[in-house]
Design a protein around this motif. Structure first.
Motif, PDB file in Angstrom:
ATOM      1  N   SER A  51      -6.564   3.455   2.628  1.00 53.26           N
ATOM      2  CA  SER A  51      -7.546   2.985   1.653  1.00 53.26           C
ATOM      3  C   SER A  51      -8.278   1.751   2.157  1.00 53.26           C
ATOM      4  N   PRO A  55       2.513   2.840  -8.545  1.00 56.54           N
ATOM      5  CA  PRO A  55       1.584   2.045  -7.741  1.00 56.54           C
ATOM      6  C   PRO A  55       0.184   2.053  -8.334  1.00 56.54           C
ATOM      7  N   THR A 102      -3.254   4.667 -11.755  1.00 51.56           N
ATOM      8  CA  THR A 102      -2.529   5.188 -10.597  1.00 51.56           C
ATOM      9  C   THR A 102      -3.179   6.466 -10.109  1.00 51.56           C
ATOM     10  N   ASP A 142       0.840  -1.190   0.000  1.00 49.76           N
ATOM     11  CA  ASP A 142       0.000   0.000   0.000  1.00 49.76           C
ATOM     12  C   ASP A 142       0.879   1.246   0.000  1.00 49.76           C
ATOM     13  N   ASN A 170      -5.329   1.144  -3.715  1.00 47.38           N
ATOM     14  CA  ASN A 170      -3.996   1.683  -3.448  1.00 47.38           C
ATOM     15  C   ASN A 170      -3.978   3.185  -3.686  1.00 47.38           C
ATOM     16  N   ASN A 173      -6.295  -3.743   4.716  1.00 46.48           N
ATOM     17  CA  ASN A 173      -5.344  -2.900   3.996  1.00 46.48           C
ATOM     18  C   ASN A 173      -4.456  -2.214   5.023  1.00 46.48           C
ATOM     19  N   THR A 197      -0.968   6.662  -3.839  1.00 45.56           N
ATOM     20  CA  THR A 197       0.219   7.006  -4.600  1.00 45.56           C
ATOM     21  C   THR A 197       1.075   7.954  -3.759  1.00 45.56           C
ATOM     22  N   CYS A 248       0.791   5.331   0.360  1.00 40.56           N
ATOM     23  CA  CYS A 248      -0.038   6.473   0.770  1.00 40.56           C
ATOM     24  C   CYS A 248       0.892   7.596   1.197  1.00 40.56           C
ATOM     25  N   SER A 252      -3.949   0.063  -7.752  1.00 36.53           N
ATOM     26  CA  SER A 252      -4.759  -0.905  -7.016  1.00 36.53           C
ATOM     27  C   SER A 252      -4.568  -2.273  -7.662  1.00 36.53           C
TER      28      SER A 252
END
Length: 571
Positions: free
Chosen positions: A61, A93, A118, A44, A80, A457, A82, A46, A95
C-alpha cells in the motif's frame, strides 16, 4: 527536552560517516529512521507474513501527507490492507491517520477522525474536491473505495457512494490523482485498476501452477501476466459533491489491456494543460496527452515512454516528475521490477523523451525491485535528487535460496547538476542501511525547517520515517498555493523561481510515487541564495502571478490573483 529541539543531538551519534561522492565532494547528510520514536507504530497488514497465495497480498500500500487540520504542519495517512479469513472484532487492521504534533512526533487520531474501515487498502491521493478550504482524501481498495470528505472539525465522512466513486466489489483499484483536466476550477479524479480478480478469488491459479506463477524456479502467487487486466477510469467533477464517469467519452478507454499502478500528472509539453502518465506492470506504460477539449490521446509509444530502449514492456511500479536538468521541461523517473533498470526519461522538449538512465548513472544496480520513487532536493542545493524504495514480492523468494532478497535497502541518488546522479546510499546514514520490503513513499517538510522527511510504507512492518539528523547549510523556500478561480489547492499550478541566477520549475500535483501523496506544498532548495529573486505562478485558470524578492528559509502562501505572498501562519 522537546524532540524537535534535540533531534540533531540525539541522533548525531548514530549517523554513518560520510564518504566522498563521484565528484570528490563530501556528502555529509545523514538520515535516520525515527518512526518508532515519532509514534508511527501501526503494522502494515497485507495477507500472510510468511507466504503469499494471491498477488493481492504482494503489492502492498501507499501513504499520503495531508494537512487535514490546516495548522500548517503536514499530517500522515498510512494505508493498510488486511488478511483473508479475519473475523469481526476490535483488533481488525485499519488504515491510520497520524496528527503532526509539530515536535517530530505524531498522535494516532484514526478513531476520532472516523477512519476505522478494514479492507484491502491500496493507494491514496489528496485534493479539496469541493473547494471548501479543507483537503479531502481518496483511498483506493480492492473492493469499494473511500472518499473521505474533510468536515473541518477533525473528522471525515465517507461520501464515495453518493459521489459516484465507490466502484464495485471485486474491482482492484490502485493509483489515483485529483486533476483539473478541463481547467474548470473543480478537481476531477483519475484512477488506475490493476488486475480484474473479480469478487471471488477461488478461480485464481495456485502458486507455482503455471508460467506466470513462479520466479526463478520459486513458486509464488500468480500474476499479473496471465490474469485479466484492469481498466483506467476518469471521473469529471460535476459540482455538488458528484462525479461522472467519462472514461469512454474522454478517450481514456481507447487504451486497454494494461495493469495500472503508479499515476503521475504533469504538463509534459508546456501547453498549459495537465497530461497523465501511468506506470504499467508487464505492459506498455501510458502517456495520456490532453487534447484541450475534454479528451485524451495515448502518446506513450510516440513519446518514447511506453517501452524500454529495446522496445520491450517493463514492470513499472512508481513514477515521479521534475525538471532535473533545469532546461524548463518536466522529466520522468519510473521504477521497475528486479533484473531490470529504472527509467529516467529526459524530456526533449519536442513531445518526445529519451531514456538517460545509464548515462545518468542510475542503471548500474539491477537487483532491486523498485516501488515508491521521489524527486526530492534532500540537500537543498537547488538540484532535485532521486530516492527510491525497494523490496521483493514474497518471503518465499528468500526462503528458497534465490539470489534475490525479499527485504532490500533504499537508494539515494544525488543530482550532480550535470545530467548525472551519484549513488550516495551508503553515505546517507543508518536509515539507508536498513532492510525492508518497502512499497509506498512520500515526502514532506514535517517541521517547516527545510528538512525534507520521507515516509515509507513497509510490508508487514511499521512505517519508516526518514529524517535528516541536522539541517543543511543551504537555503530553501516552501510554497502553498491557494486557488481562487482555479481549484482551491492550486493543483496543476506551475511554479518557476529564479535565485542566484538559477531557474527552477515544478508543478503542484496530487498522487504520484507508488500509490502515494507528497505534501501539496512545493519545496525548492536555493543553495547559497538567501532570497528568491523572482517567482512566476501560472495557475490552471491561465492567470500568471509574478512575485519578487522573497526571503529564504520560510514557508509562504501564494493566493491566485493577490500579486503578493504572505508567510504561512501556524494555528
Amino acid at each position: 527536552m522537546p524532540f524537535a529541539a534535540g533531534l540533531g543531538a540525539i541522533l548525531l551519534a548514530s549517523a554513518a560517516l560520510a564518504g566522498l561522492t563521484e565528484t570528490g565532494t563530501r556528502f555529509s547528510l545523514s538520515f535516520v529512521n525515527i518512526a518508532r520514536r515519532a509514534g508511527l507504530t501501526m503494522v502494515d497488514v497485507c495477507g500472510s507474513e510468511t507466504h503469499k497465495k494471491y498477488i493481492l497480498e504482494m503489492n502492498g500500500s501507499g501513504l499520503a501527507f495531508i494537512d487535514y487540520n490546516r495548522d500548517g504542519f503536514p499530517d500522515l495517512f498510512v494505508v493498510n490492507g488486511t488478511q483473508f479469513g479475519l473475523k469481526a472484532g476490535n483488533d481488525l487492521p485499519t488504515s491510520h491517520l497520524y496528527r503532526n504534533n509539530r515536535d517530530g512526533t505524531f498522535t494516532d487520531v484514526t478513531r476520532a477522525a472516523g477512519m476505522t474501515y478494514t479492507g484491502w487498502g491500496q493507494g491514496a491521493c489528496v485534493g479539496d474536491f469541493d473547494n471548501d478550504g479543507w483537503d479531502d482524501l481518496f483511498v483506493t481498495y480492492y473492493g469499494r473505495n473511500r472518499l473521505y470528505h474533510n468536515n473541518g472539525d477533525g473528522t471525515f465522512t465517507d461520501v464515495a457512494g453518493q459521489a459516484g466513486l465507490a466502484g464495485a466489489e471485486g474491482r482492484w483499484n490502485s493509483g489515483c490523482a485529483f486533476v483539473d483536466y478541463d481547467r474548470d476550477g473543480k478537481l476531477d479524479l483519475f484512477m488506475t485498476n490493476y488486475v480484474d480478480l473479480g469478487a471471488d478469488l477461488s478461480g485464481t491459479p495456485a502458486p507455482g501452477s503455471g508460467e506466470f506463477c513462479q520466479y526463478k524456479g520459486v513458486p509464488i502467487a500468480c500474476g499479473p501476466r496471465g490474469l485479466k487486466p484492469g481498466l483506467n477510469y476518469l471521473f469529471h467533477n460535476e459540482g455538488g459533491g458528484r462525479f461522472r464517469d467519462v472514461s469512454v467519452t474522454s478517450g481514456i478507454r481507447q487504451t486497454e489491456g494494461h495493469y495500472g499502478l503508479g499515476v503521475l500528472t504533469l504538463d509534459y509539453d508546456n501547453d498549459g494543460w495537465p497530461d497523465i502518465y501511468v506506470a504499467d506492470d508487464s505492459t506498455a506504460s501510458i502517456l495520456y496527452h490532453n487534447q484541450h477539449n475534454g479528451t485524451f490521446r495515448d502518446v506513450g509509444f510516440a513519446s518514447g515512454t511506453a517501452f524500454n530502449d529495446d522496445g520491450e514492456p517493463q514492470a513499472g511500479m512508481g513514477v515521479a516528475a521534475a525538471d532535473y536538468n533545469h532546461d524548463g521541461w518536466l522529466d520522468i523517473v519510473k521504477t521497475n521490477f528486479s533484473d531490470d533498470s529504472p527509467n529516467l526519461y529526459r524530456n526533449n522538449g519536442n513531445g518526445s523523451f529519451g531514456d538517460r538512465v545509464f548515462e545518468a548513472g542510475l542503471g548500474r544496480i539491477r537487483s532491486y525491485l523498485g516501488w515508491g520513487v521521489l524527486f526530492v532536493d534532500v540537500d537543498n542545493d537547488g538540484w532535485p535528487d532521486i530516492l527510491s524504495v525497494n523490496g521483493h514480492l514474497s518471503p518465499e523468494i528468500e526462503a528458497a535460496g534465490s539470489d534475490s532478497r525479499f527485504k532490500q535497502k533504499k537508494l539515494l541518488y544525488r543530482n550532480l547538476g550535470n545530467g548525472r546522479f551519484d549513488d550516495v546510499s551508503s553515505e546517507a546514514g543508518p536509515a539507508f542501511a536498513e532492510l525492508h520490503s518497502s512499497r509506498g513513499a512520500a515526502s514532506a517538510d514535517l517541521l517547516n525547517d527545510g528538512r525534507m522527511a520521507i515516509a515509507v510504507n513497509e510490508l508487514s512492518e511499521m512505517p519508516s520515517l526518514l529524517m535528516l539528523d541536522e539541517q543543511t547549510r543551504n537555503h530553501w523556500i516552501g510554497i502553498r498555493t491557494v486557488g481562487t478561480k482555479s481549484n482551491r489547492d492550486g493543483i496543476g499550478a506551475r511554479i518557476e523561481i529564479w535565485a542566484a541566477g538559477i531557474k527552477q520549475m515544478e508543478e503542484v500535483r496530487s498522487g504520484g510515487s507508488y500509490l502515494s501523496q507528497n505534501d501539496l506544498r512545493m519545496h525548492f532548495g536555493l543553495g547559497a541564495a538567501r532570497k528568491v529573486d523572482e517567482m512566476h505562478v501560472t495557475w490552471p485558470s491561465g492567470r500568471a502571478d509574478v512575485l519578487k524578492d522573497i526571503p529564504a528559509d520560510q514557508q509562504i502562501v501564494v493566493e491566485e490573483g493577490a500579486d503578493a505572498w504572505k508567510p504561512q501562519r501556524s494555528k
